[in-house]
Design a protein around this motif. Structure first.
Motif, PDB file in Angstrom:
ATOM      1  N   GLU A   1       4.731  -9.775   0.691  1.00 62.79           N
ATOM      2  CA  GLU A   1       5.030  -9.995  -0.726  1.00 62.79           C
ATOM      3  C   GLU A   1       5.364 -11.468  -0.909  1.00 62.79           C
ATOM      4  O   GLU A   1       5.962 -12.090  -0.022  1.00 62.79           O
ATOM      5  CB  GLU A   1       6.229  -9.126  -1.150  1.00 62.79           C
ATOM      6  CG  GLU A   1       6.610  -9.341  -2.618  1.00 62.79           C
ATOM      7  CD  GLU A   1       7.568  -8.281  -3.160  1.00 62.79           C
ATOM      8  OE1 GLU A   1       8.195  -7.578  -2.363  1.00 62.79           O
ATOM      9  OE2 GLU A   1       7.685  -8.195  -4.393  1.00 62.79           O
TER      10      GLU A   1
ATOM     11  N   PHE B   1       3.800  -5.583   5.602  1.00 59.66           N
ATOM     12  CA  PHE B   1       3.951  -5.626   4.147  1.00 59.66           C
ATOM     13  C   PHE B   1       4.174  -7.075   3.743  1.00 59.66           C
ATOM     14  O   PHE B   1       5.174  -7.684   4.116  1.00 59.66           O
ATOM     15  CB  PHE B   1       5.135  -4.742   3.739  1.00 59.66           C
ATOM     16  CG  PHE B   1       5.731  -5.057   2.394  1.00 59.66           C
ATOM     17  CD1 PHE B   1       4.930  -5.200   1.274  1.00 59.66           C
ATOM     18  CD2 PHE B   1       7.103  -5.204   2.242  1.00 59.66           C
ATOM     19  CE1 PHE B   1       5.474  -5.495   0.033  1.00 59.66           C
ATOM     20  CE2 PHE B   1       7.661  -5.490   1.007  1.00 59.66           C
ATOM     21  CZ  PHE B   1       6.850  -5.638  -0.097  1.00 59.66           C
TER      22      PHE B   1
ATOM     23  N   PRO C   1       9.982  -7.067   3.810  1.00 66.25           N
ATOM     24  CA  PRO C   1       9.114  -8.241   3.658  1.00 66.25           C
ATOM     25  C   PRO C   1       8.864  -8.992   4.966  1.00 66.25           C
ATOM     26  O   PRO C   1       9.723  -9.067   5.840  1.00 66.25           O
ATOM     27  CB  PRO C   1       9.885  -9.101   2.660  1.00 66.25           C
ATOM     28  CG  PRO C   1      10.638  -8.119   1.847  1.00 66.25           C
ATOM     29  CD  PRO C   1      11.041  -7.025   2.801  1.00 66.25           C
TER      30      PRO C   1
ATOM     31  N   GLY D   1       5.359  -4.299  -3.337  1.00 66.10           N
ATOM     32  CA  GLY D   1       6.552  -4.958  -3.784  1.00 66.10           C
ATOM     33  C   GLY D   1       6.650  -5.066  -5.309  1.00 66.10           C
ATOM     34  O   GLY D   1       5.732  -4.810  -6.072  1.00 66.10           O
TER      35      GLY D   1
ATOM     36  N   TRP E   1      15.831 -12.191  -0.303  1.00 68.96           N
ATOM     37  CA  TRP E   1      15.900 -10.831   0.229  1.00 68.96           C
ATOM     38  C   TRP E   1      16.074 -10.896   1.737  1.00 68.96           C
ATOM     39  O   TRP E   1      15.393 -11.651   2.415  1.00 68.96           O
ATOM     40  CB  TRP E   1      14.594 -10.089  -0.094  1.00 68.96           C
ATOM     41  CG  TRP E   1      14.631  -8.638   0.241  1.00 68.96           C
ATOM     42  CD1 TRP E   1      14.397  -8.069   1.473  1.00 68.96           C
ATOM     43  CD2 TRP E   1      14.927  -7.568  -0.649  1.00 68.96           C
ATOM     44  NE1 TRP E   1      14.532  -6.717   1.390  1.00 68.96           N
ATOM     45  CE2 TRP E   1      14.850  -6.373   0.101  1.00 68.96           C
ATOM     46  CE3 TRP E   1      15.245  -7.499  -2.009  1.00 68.96           C
ATOM     47  CZ2 TRP E   1      15.088  -5.120  -0.462  1.00 68.96           C
ATOM     48  CZ3 TRP E   1      15.465  -6.257  -2.563  1.00 68.96           C
ATOM     49  CH2 TRP E   1      15.387  -5.082  -1.805  1.00 68.96           C
TER      50      TRP E   1
ATOM     51  N   GLU F   1       8.171   0.442   3.318  1.00 66.51           N
ATOM     52  CA  GLU F   1       9.177  -0.624   3.421  1.00 66.51           C
ATOM     53  C   GLU F   1      10.397   0.008   4.045  1.00 66.51           C
ATOM     54  O   GLU F   1      10.975   0.940   3.480  1.00 66.51           O
ATOM     55  CB  GLU F   1       9.571  -1.169   2.043  1.00 66.51           C
ATOM     56  CG  GLU F   1       8.504  -1.963   1.346  1.00 66.51           C
ATOM     57  CD  GLU F   1       9.007  -2.530   0.003  1.00 66.51           C
ATOM     58  OE1 GLU F   1      10.187  -2.894  -0.117  1.00 66.51           O
ATOM     59  OE2 GLU F   1       8.189  -2.567  -0.925  1.00 66.51           O
TER      60      GLU F   1
ATOM     61  N   TRP G   1      10.920 -13.072  -8.572  1.00 65.58           N
ATOM     62  CA  TRP G   1      12.102 -13.221  -7.723  1.00 65.58           C
ATOM     63  C   TRP G   1      12.887 -14.473  -8.056  1.00 65.58           C
ATOM     64  O   TRP G   1      13.903 -14.739  -7.425  1.00 65.58           O
ATOM     65  CB  TRP G   1      11.690 -13.218  -6.245  1.00 65.58           C
ATOM     66  CG  TRP G   1      11.173 -11.884  -5.832  1.00 65.58           C
ATOM     67  CD1 TRP G   1       9.874 -11.539  -5.606  1.00 65.58           C
ATOM     68  CD2 TRP G   1      11.933 -10.679  -5.656  1.00 65.58           C
ATOM     69  NE1 TRP G   1       9.778 -10.207  -5.290  1.00 65.58           N
ATOM     70  CE2 TRP G   1      11.038  -9.647  -5.309  1.00 65.58           C
ATOM     71  CE3 TRP G   1      13.289 -10.369  -5.756  1.00 65.58           C
ATOM     72  CZ2 TRP G   1      11.452  -8.346  -5.070  1.00 65.58           C
ATOM     73  CZ3 TRP G   1      13.698  -9.063  -5.509  1.00 65.58           C
ATOM     74  CH2 TRP G   1      12.780  -8.075  -5.170  1.00 65.58           C
TER      75      TRP G   1
ATOM     76  N   ASN H   1       3.964   0.468  -7.338  1.00 62.00           N
ATOM     77  CA  ASN H   1       4.785   0.138  -6.165  1.00 62.00           C
ATOM     78  C   ASN H   1       5.861   1.193  -5.977  1.00 62.00           C
ATOM     79  O   ASN H   1       5.577   2.320  -5.597  1.00 62.00           O
ATOM     80  CB  ASN H   1       5.379  -1.267  -6.328  1.00 62.00           C
ATOM     81  CG  ASN H   1       6.445  -1.580  -5.286  1.00 62.00           C
ATOM     82  OD1 ASN H   1       6.267  -1.258  -4.109  1.00 62.00           O
ATOM     83  ND2 ASN H   1       7.556  -2.172  -5.689  1.00 62.00           N
TER      84      ASN H   1
HETATM   85  O1  AHR Z   1      11.150  -5.797  -0.239  1.00 62.88           O
HETATM   86  C1  AHR Z   1      11.705  -6.295  -1.374  1.00 62.88           C
HETATM   87  C2  AHR Z   1      11.621  -5.288  -2.470  1.00 62.88           C
HETATM   88  O2  AHR Z   1      12.201  -4.081  -2.082  1.00 62.88           O
HETATM   89  C3  AHR Z   1      10.238  -4.888  -2.837  1.00 62.88           C
HETATM   90  O3  AHR Z   1       9.680  -5.791  -3.709  1.00 62.88           O
HETATM   91  C4  AHR Z   1      10.434  -3.555  -3.484  1.00 62.88           C
HETATM   92  O4  AHR Z   1       9.311  -2.750  -3.342  1.00 62.88           O
HETATM   93  C5  AHR Z   1      11.654  -3.006  -2.794  1.00 62.88           C
HETATM   94  O5  AHR Z   1      12.579  -2.580  -3.707  1.00 62.88           O
END
Ligand code: AHR
Length: 681
Positions: free
Chosen positions: A51, A49, A505, A245, A515, A465, A276, A377
């Motif tokens: 993003e 994945f 991610p 994402g 994150w 995810e 972000w 998403n």
């Molecule tokens: O992985 C970070 C975020 O987590 C993603 O953007 C979202 O899909 C999930 O809430």
């Protein structure tokens, strides 16, 4: 495994191997039924994945070394400074008669006297990295007043101001033109800057000032960082989910990801602020932007390079449901649906159509063979279902061959999740439902059997995810990785239902992340994989073709219940969160690798003591000839990898001496092990 290859052949096998370790816990017997192969393993089971979060694209995978190259950041001169070598002049940001409407700002050098150079310098993403002897590709757009009689001098300087190489760009006119140059660096630097100066009095306008290493992945122009792509390639991902994402949704609808902004000449791709940038407490990054230099063409091309299926996720007329909650009215969804149809055309159409002609113009007349598209998403609720129904009708009418992925909301223990499955089973159908879960390690152990009991009717599951959150900092520990490995025995065992899975991610830049956890950490020069990276790679690289039934006999383990509130739920819980009974003595899944002729066993031991186990190939009636064991373990479950010690938790491989029908093996405390046993033909 072909049943017929095993039956009728005489002789069982005994393997013997002892693995030194601390005092063993209870003895365990693992029996693999090699005579009764089960369902085929989904070929798309293990993917990634991606993003643009944590500077994963700009400042990360996308190899552009200049930050804010088009002067479109909120702070137009962010990452830029003035350079004045004994001259006199001003640097201003202008917007009259810009390069194009999508790129409305540029920088003006108004030079009274140039001295030995008057202009600007870019400091990159926390410094520009150069290597001795390597080439760096300069490009920029410029125009000058009619009376400007000079050139542009472009220099790479190290942090002390020492020039590492330069080039001259000549032939400026009153019209915007593109200029290219090459600089061979005479030195290695980690905090270099790119200097662009005028050499004569007069007015010069600059835009799209860019510097790339020549040495990108496959030496492509507008390319990707080769070391990061290699980390990605080493995962052998079966698919890549992209571009998010939450970034797909945007904070509000104008901020959403629109794929048409991400193709064609990079100077025509409008910058967008990254959703972000204000996301997380201490890690806010107000100047985090998306240049879209790594756009949909580059994404499809990367997937093709890696032999991975592209899985684009598209906005469904909804902005982030945690943030603005903006919705496109149902009767105004047309452009959103059209974007999805046009993306399929861009990827797959013959070059004679509008969007596939754009693909061909970018150098790829052949189709990209897109097969799967995600609609939305992490959406939830009736507003989503009614919008999905509009997309579903239009997409299936025109492209019945395309599989549709839908969202199940932000969790898997709650009302939103339950409602989503009801809708996609009994209402407007979906092909694959994308589930997300970020949970404590213990949750992953308790949920390793959740798909054993999930109804088979309806769509397949995409565990799109997931990641174990170890402690409040979500540290990427061995403990978290082993919990994920234990959980993934359940994904593999149930891969008749779970068609696809991908971790949280992919990339995070040290000092610039919003994150955690993430799979791969990098800075401007270094990269390492977390323990979870190695778990993903071990599963992906050892994916068998069919499942073999396996049983585990050993004392079960009961853990105290997770504290209340440690698992977030959304919507009205329809039932108590899924929790299995006592946990197994070891978490195991097994399969058959047809091409290699090997039984593959995946064993996670999340416990504090090693487990002495006997592995029996029950039902097998011919001999194994060789064996291999790959173990991910370390000194303590708290261990992590780092730039300084990237190999603290990495897989170690050993050959096994094969000697009979049973293998004795001690599975280390807090470990994940893959056993490969080659069977005689
Ligand atoms: O992985 C970070 C975020 O987590 C993603 O953007 C979202 O899909 C999930 O809430």
């Amino acid at each position: 495994m072909h049943h017929s290859t095993l039956t009728g052949l005489a002789g069982l096998i005994v393997f013997a191997l002892t693995h030194t370790g601390s005092a063993a816990g209870p003895a365990v017997r693992i029996t693999v039924d090699t005579d009764h192969p089960g369902h085929a393993v989904s070929p798309l089971l293990h993917g990634v994945f991606f993003e643009d979060i944590n500077y994963g694209a700009d400042g990360g995978l996308y190899a552009e070394l200049v930050q804010n190259r088009s002067f479109e950041h909120r702070e137009h001169l962010f990452a830029w400074g003035t350079v004045n070598r004994g001259g006199e002049g001003t640097v201003t940001v202008e917007s009259a008669e810009p390069l194009n409407a999508k790129n409305p700002h540029y920088v003006r050098l108004s030079v009274r006297t140039p001295g030995s150079g008057f202009g600007v310098a870019n400091y990159g993403f926390g410094g520009i990295v150069t290597k001795t002897g390597e080439n760096y590709l300069v490009s920029l757009r410029a125009r000058a007043a009619a009376n400007y009689g000079g050139a542009l001098r472009v220099v790479i300087e190290d942090e002390t101001g020492r020039p590492l190489g330069d080039c001259a760009l000549t032939g400026l006119s009153e019209k915007w033109q593109k200029f290219d140059g090459v600089i061979k660096s005479t030195g290695s630097a980690t905090h270099a800057r790119l200097v662009v100066v005028a050499t004569a009095p007069g007015r010069v306008d600059l835009d799209m000032v860019s510097l790339f290493p020549e040495n990108t992945w496959k030496h492509r122009r507008n390319g990707l960082r080769a070391d990061l792509v290699k980390m990605l390639a080493d995962l052998h991902p079966a698919f890549m989910r992209f571009p998010g994402g939450c970034i797909v949704e945007g904070m509000d609808l104008p901020n959403r990801y629109q794929w048409k902004d991400t193709i064609g000449d990079v100077a025509d791709r409008p910058e967008n602020w990254n959703r972000w940038q204000d996301a997380m407490g201490d890690a806010t990054a107000p100047q985090y932007y998306q240049t879209y230099g790594l756009g949909f063409f580059e994404f499809f091309q990367l997937c093709e390079d890696l032999g991975t299926e592209p899985v684009p996720i598209l906005n469904c007329g909804m902005a982030c449901q945690y943030e603005s909650k903006q919705l496109a009215p149902l009767d105004q969804l047309g452009p959103f649906v059209q974007d999805a149809l046009d993306l399929i055309e861009f990827a797959n159409g013959p070059v004679t159509t509008r969007w596939s002609a754009r693909r061909a113009a970018m150098g790829h007349p052949e189709p990209f063979h897109l097969k799967i598209v995600g609609v939305g998403n992490e959406q939830w609720g009736e507003q989503y279902f009614e919008r999905y129904a509009v997309f579903q009708a239009a997409l299936k009418a025109k492209h019945p061959e395309i599989q549709l992925v839908t969202g199940a909301g932000p969790g898997v223990d709650d009302g939103f999740w339950k409602l989503a499955w009801d809708k996609f089973r009994n209402g407007t159908p979906a092909d694959i439902v994308d589930e997300h879960y970020y949970r404590p390690p213990q949750w992953f152990l308790e949920n390793a059997t959740r798909y054993d009991v999930q109804e088979r009717r309806g769509p397949k599951v995409f565990a799109g995810e997931f990641a174990a959150h170890d402690g409040p900092q979500h540290r990427p520990t061995l403990r978290a990785a082993v919990a994920e490995a234990a959980f993934m025995t359940g994904l593999l065992r149930n891969s008749d239902l779970v068609a696809m899975s991908s971790y949280a991610p992919l990339f995070a830049k040290a000092g610039a992340s919003q994150w955690a956890p993430d799979l791969i950490w990098f800075d401007n020069t270094r990269v390492y994989g977390t323990p979870s990276y190695h778990v993903q790679a071990l599963y992906s690289r050892n994916r068998p073709d069919v499942i073999l039934p396996v049983s585990v006999d050993g004392p079960p383990v009961t853990l105290p219940a997770l504290p209340a509130g440690s698992v977030a739920t959304y919507g009205a819980p329809p039932r108590p969160p899924y929790r299995s009974g006592p946990l197994p003595a070891l978490f195991v899944a097994a399969g058959w690798d047809r091409q290699a002729g090997e039984v593959v066993l995946f064993v996670a031991n999340p416990y504090a003591e090693e487990r002495a186990a006997t592995v029996a190939l029950g039902g097998a009636s011919h001999a194994a000839t060789a064996g291999k064991v790959i173990v991910l373990a370390s000194t303590t479950p708290d261990d992590v990898n780092s730039f300084e010690a990237p190999a603290t938790v990495v897989p170690r491989e050993e050959n096994l001496n094969v000697g009979g029908s049973e293998l004795s093996y001690r599975f280390p405390a807090s470990s994940f092990t893959v056993l490969r046993l080659k069977m005689a033909q």
